[in-house]
Motif scaffolding. Sequence first.
Motif, PDB file in Angstrom:
ATOM      1  N   ARG A 224       2.473 -10.312   7.612  1.00 14.63           N
ATOM      2  CA  ARG A 224       3.316  -9.469   6.983  1.00 14.63           C
ATOM      3  C   ARG A 224       2.804  -9.129   5.680  1.00 14.63           C
ATOM      4  O   ARG A 224       2.928  -8.144   5.154  1.00 14.63           O
ATOM      5  N   TYR A 225       2.175 -10.328   5.058  1.00 12.45           N
ATOM      6  CA  TYR A 225       1.743 -10.172   3.593  1.00 12.45           C
ATOM      7  C   TYR A 225       0.773  -9.082   3.435  1.00 12.45           C
ATOM      8  O   TYR A 225       0.635  -8.201   2.759  1.00 12.45           O
ATOM      9  N   LEU A 226      -0.179  -9.122   4.350  1.00 19.06           N
ATOM     10  CA  LEU A 226      -1.288  -8.090   4.587  1.00 19.06           C
ATOM     11  C   LEU A 226      -0.891  -6.892   4.951  1.00 19.06           C
ATOM     12  O   LEU A 226      -1.384  -5.819   4.537  1.00 19.06           O
ATOM     13  N   GLU A 227      -0.065  -6.827   5.920  1.00 15.92           N
ATOM     14  CA  GLU A 227       0.200  -5.460   6.822  1.00 15.92           C
ATOM     15  C   GLU A 227       1.072  -4.649   5.568  1.00 15.92           C
ATOM     16  O   GLU A 227       1.221  -3.182   5.733  1.00 15.92           O
ATOM     17  N   ASN A 228       1.776  -5.432   4.714  1.00 13.77           N
ATOM     18  CA  ASN A 228       2.421  -4.299   3.835  1.00 13.77           C
ATOM     19  C   ASN A 228       1.947  -4.450   2.329  1.00 13.77           C
ATOM     20  O   ASN A 228       2.625  -4.027   1.420  1.00 13.77           O
ATOM     21  N   ALA A 229       0.799  -4.889   2.184  1.00 11.79           N
ATOM     22  CA  ALA A 229      -0.067  -4.777   0.971  1.00 11.79           C
ATOM     23  C   ALA A 229      -0.461  -3.450   0.742  1.00 11.79           C
ATOM     24  O   ALA A 229      -0.878  -2.631   1.475  1.00 11.79           O
ATOM     25  N   ASP A 230      -0.213  -2.949  -0.684  1.00 12.19           N
ATOM     26  CA  ASP A 230      -0.597  -1.693  -1.196  1.00 12.19           C
ATOM     27  C   ASP A 230      -2.273  -1.881  -1.629  1.00 12.19           C
ATOM     28  O   ASP A 230      -2.881  -1.015  -1.483  1.00 12.19           O
ATOM     29  N   GLY A 231      -2.711  -3.074  -1.787  1.00  9.79           N
ATOM     30  CA  GLY A 231      -3.869  -3.339  -2.240  1.00  9.79           C
ATOM     31  C   GLY A 231      -4.359  -4.724  -1.945  1.00  9.79           C
ATOM     32  O   GLY A 231      -3.590  -5.619  -1.722  1.00  9.79           O
ATOM     33  N   VAL A 232      -5.782  -5.012  -1.668  1.00  8.06           N
ATOM     34  CA  VAL A 232      -6.236  -6.516  -1.197  1.00  8.06           C
ATOM     35  C   VAL A 232      -7.293  -6.748  -2.044  1.00  8.06           C
ATOM     36  O   VAL A 232      -8.182  -5.964  -2.481  1.00  8.06           O
ATOM     37  N   ARG A 280      -7.079   2.805   4.732  1.00  8.98           N
ATOM     38  CA  ARG A 280      -6.651   3.645   3.610  1.00  8.98           C
ATOM     39  C   ARG A 280      -6.675   2.496   2.546  1.00  8.98           C
ATOM     40  O   ARG A 280      -6.464   2.937   1.458  1.00  8.98           O
ATOM     41  N   THR A 281      -6.033   1.406   2.737  1.00  5.27           N
ATOM     42  CA  THR A 281      -5.910   0.420   1.917  1.00  5.27           C
ATOM     43  C   THR A 281      -6.977  -0.034   1.123  1.00  5.27           C
ATOM     44  O   THR A 281      -7.795  -0.394   1.383  1.00  5.27           O
ATOM     45  N   PRO A 282      -6.838   0.181  -0.511  1.00  2.00           N
ATOM     46  CA  PRO A 282      -8.142  -0.099  -0.968  1.00  2.00           C
ATOM     47  C   PRO A 282      -8.369  -1.677  -1.239  1.00  2.00           C
ATOM     48  O   PRO A 282      -7.362  -2.440  -1.490  1.00  2.00           O
ATOM     49  N   ILE A 283      -9.660  -2.092  -1.045  1.00  3.23           N
ATOM     50  CA  ILE A 283      -9.903  -3.370  -1.195  1.00  3.23           C
ATOM     51  C   ILE A 283     -10.883  -3.635  -2.249  1.00  3.23           C
ATOM     52  O   ILE A 283     -11.924  -2.817  -2.616  1.00  3.23           O
ATOM     53  N   VAL A 341     -17.948  -3.592   5.081  1.00  7.33           N
ATOM     54  CA  VAL A 341     -17.078  -2.915   4.207  1.00  7.33           C
ATOM     55  C   VAL A 341     -17.167  -1.354   4.375  1.00  7.33           C
ATOM     56  O   VAL A 341     -16.342  -0.715   4.520  1.00  7.33           O
ATOM     57  N   SER A 342     -18.463  -0.961   4.343  1.00 11.35           N
ATOM     58  CA  SER A 342     -18.622   0.417   4.523  1.00 11.35           C
ATOM     59  C   SER A 342     -18.301   1.103   5.785  1.00 11.35           C
ATOM     60  O   SER A 342     -17.884   2.233   5.833  1.00 11.35           O
ATOM     61  N   ASN A 343     -18.155   0.361   6.734  1.00 11.14           N
ATOM     62  CA  ASN A 343     -17.952   0.943   8.218  1.00 11.14           C
ATOM     63  C   ASN A 343     -16.444   0.529   8.492  1.00 11.14           C
ATOM     64  O   ASN A 343     -16.185   1.089   9.465  1.00 11.14           O
ATOM     65  N   HIS A 344     -15.787   0.116   7.560  1.00 11.79           N
ATOM     66  CA  HIS A 344     -14.107  -0.024   7.771  1.00 11.79           C
ATOM     67  C   HIS A 344     -13.243   0.302   6.955  1.00 11.79           C
ATOM     68  O   HIS A 344     -12.076   0.617   6.845  1.00 11.79           O
ATOM     69  N   TYR A 345     -13.838   0.379   5.516  1.00 11.80           N
ATOM     70  CA  TYR A 345     -12.819   0.780   4.416  1.00 11.80           C
ATOM     71  C   TYR A 345     -13.168   2.220   3.556  1.00 11.80           C
ATOM     72  O   TYR A 345     -14.422   2.547   3.628  1.00 11.80           O
ATOM     73  N   ARG A 346     -12.196   2.874   3.358  1.00  9.47           N
ATOM     74  CA  ARG A 346     -12.391   4.263   2.848  1.00  9.47           C
ATOM     75  C   ARG A 346     -12.351   4.030   1.289  1.00  9.47           C
ATOM     76  O   ARG A 346     -13.338   4.937   0.704  1.00  9.47           O
ATOM     77  N   ASP A 347     -11.861   3.162   0.763  1.00 10.63           N
ATOM     78  CA  ASP A 347     -11.945   2.951  -0.810  1.00 10.63           C
ATOM     79  C   ASP A 347     -12.141   1.386  -1.041  1.00 10.63           C
ATOM     80  O   ASP A 347     -11.231   0.454  -0.859  1.00 10.63           O
TER      81      ASP A 347
END
Length: 399
Positions: A224-232, A280-283, A341-347
């Motif tokens: 739940r912590y990760l699923e509702n995170a705005d950023g990681v 879409r979640t920024p990491i 990272v480059s194959n899974h994240y937009r930001d």
Amino acid sequence: MNLQVPYPLSPLEGPRLVCPYCYSDFTERRILFRCTGRPGPTGVVCSSVEDGALRDHLGRRERLPPVFAADGRRPRAECPECSAATDRQVCAVCHSRLPVNFGRMRGRMIALVGARESGKTVFMTVLVHELKNRVGERFAASMGGADDHTRHRFASDYESPLYDEGRLLRATRRTGTTREPLVFRFTGRRRGLVRTRPRHTLLSFFDTAGEDLNDARSVETGLRYLENADGVIVLLDPLRMEGARRSAAPEDPRHRPIHALERVTEVLMRRQGTPNRLIRTPIAVCLTKIDTLRHGLDEGSPLHRPQPDGPFFDESDSQDVHAQVQQLLHRWDGSEVDNHVSNHYRDARYFGVSALGDDPGEENRVRGGVRPYRVADPFLWLLSRFGGVPAGGAPRRSR
């Protein structure tokens, strides 16, 4: 305990809120109230009852005044049993008391995840201390606990042992009990048309190790912590990468840095619900303990620069650090992390940080005081993405 929202959420009720304690979501109207337990205007007193959603440190159900439903968009409500007015708003699911004006401020859930011995607990302690002091002064902002539990626990269990006693904090233990998150309020300023107004951001840190994402005993809250995170923010220990420290002892293949990152990605992919788009979640991917490896870097490396000190997030400097860390990842761990990272994240953005500024050695003592390096950078990058702090410099798109 299985915490679930007891009703379907309707988009007509307004934007969803995320509880900073149990990470369940609900709308502002669904916020509950707890009676004060004091006599009402008729002299009736509500007796304490066992609250099945709350437990004390021994696992016993807490006895508190009853919870009741009312319009959570209002700051106060009248208890239907004793008619006493109360402003004690609580989560619709876990019944934790919510921070003041919870529904009226933009809470940001920044998930901090790190595999075993990546330095996550120390990183979180130093980050909060920096936000309360040096970074707070830099941005004319304030940082403080949003509840008494956070204020007392952070001071006694985290800040005092590290800064007053010079004692390294123990690694997070894998247990079957759910630890209560630490919730802070970061308050900056925003310029309006007529005057400057405060900008509040709620931040919740859930102290869990990366391995807990595969532990059935704690996976529910962790997910739940990760699923509702705005950023990681993901912390990776470069000393566990084969090319970073040739003399290091062979590592358990189950605890390679890439594995913690892959577990985070699996959760975020599940949240997004489709495999055909980048997450879409920024990491922020951080190499920790960078002080132990900076001696091998060229003198012109951005990781030798002083930390930025302007009242804005320095985008140009951050892009330089990103490019340097990207090169180090390829040098120390091949292309595995960077390709993932480059194959899974937009930001995504890479960072090199040091919470202590020096190797504590075998005695695990902080010698010469805590001297953090760029610890706040990943947090400020995320906050700049959310509009919480201004960004400056010439931006270049990161991978």
